[in-house]
Design a protein around this motif. Structure first.
Motif: not given
Length: 296
Positions: A135-143
């Protein structure tokens, strides 16, 4: 049930004074909510027999038995055995499991929500499991990467890291590969989905079994997208220093319960491994693994 924060930890919470076989259904529900919230719950000071470990799993939901018998506990096939310790000169379970980032059972059409690990023989020096909160990994992705991953699906297969079994000795490799494709054909899951309990957006792919990303209409996604996502979330970092990576250690008597939807994990292996034995029970909770699974 007493909760104890894990100091200086990115994930997880410890629980003391918890009897898995005697607590009420309401307390079991509370335990699962802790797992969904903190990703990992470490139940301290456990002394369960193998039969009791399985019974605890059944109290949490539907226990899934691993599809390959060579991993099974001799008396309780529901227990997956990872061990480099022989008994009476014979191999018990399988050594050196979990050497690559993975979600448990993501190569199957119906993965399970909860993984339970109960270490039996604990290494004295190098012990633990690496985790990444996806979940954090997805939140930290670039737009840009979020947009590319949205509305895609990832193909998963055991073909890359299938472990050769004792019964495979002298078999033609083509026969083994044909069996792999027949018994565990590639399955597609959403690359991104919402957690059915917390509602968080999860990135769902792994180094071990994910091999291709497709668009919603079945066309291959951009070449390199899978590799870019693996690198961004931390799975490509061979130093294990990526900010997303958490090392969960354990002691004798600890029983770990984690969220198999939200976490990828891999074992801590060293060039000269110490004796280690772990038992695993895996459980389908009362929620669909992701919204709409099996609808196609």
């Amino acid at each position: 049930m007493i909760t104890v924060p894990q100091e200086n930890a990115k994930l997880g919470i410890a629980v003391e004074d918890f009897d898995p076989l005697q607590v009420s259904p309401e307390q079991l529900t509370e335990l699962k909510q802790l797992v969904y919230q903190h990703r990992i719950v470490v139940l301290r000071n456990q002394t369960l027999s193998s039969a009791e470990f399985v019974a605890f799993g059944r109290r949490l939901g539907e226990v899934e038995t691993y599809y390959q018998p060579m991993y099974h506990h001799a008396e309780h096939k529901e227990i997956f055995v990872s061990s480099n310790v022989k008994k009476d000169g014979e191999q018990v379970g399988v050594p050196q499991t979990g050497k690559f980032w993975h979600h448990d059972y993501s190569f199957m059409p119906r993965p399970f929500g909860l993984t339970l690990i109960y270490p039996q023989v604990v290494p004295q020096k190098n012990r633990g499991t690496f985790f990444i909160d996806m979940a954090k990994a997805h939140a930290d992705l670039t737009d840009e990467l979020k947009a590319e991953a949205a509305d895609t699906r990832v193909l998963n297969s055991v073909r890359r890291y299938f472990k050769i079994r004792p019964t495979d000795v002298y078999r033609p490799i083509t026969d083994i590969m044909a069996e792999v494709e027949r018994e565990t054909p590639a399955v597609a899951h959403p690359t991104v989905f919402n957690h059915p309990v917390t509602g968080e957006t999860l990135l769902y792919l792994s180094e071990a079994v994910s091999y291709q990303i497709e668009t919603a209409d079945g066309r291959p996604a951009r070449a390199g997208l899978l590799e870019d996502l693996l690198e961004a979330c931390g799975q490509a970092d061979t130093t294990f220093e990526h900010e997303n990576i958490h090392l969960q250690t354990f002691d004798k008597g600890d029983l770990l319960v984690w969220d198999n939807r939200a976490l990828v994990h891999r074992a801590l292996h060293t060039p000269n491994p110490e004796p280690t034995v772990s038992h695993r029970v895996t459980v389908h909770d009362e929620h669909p693994f992701y919204p709409g699974i099996g609808a196609e």
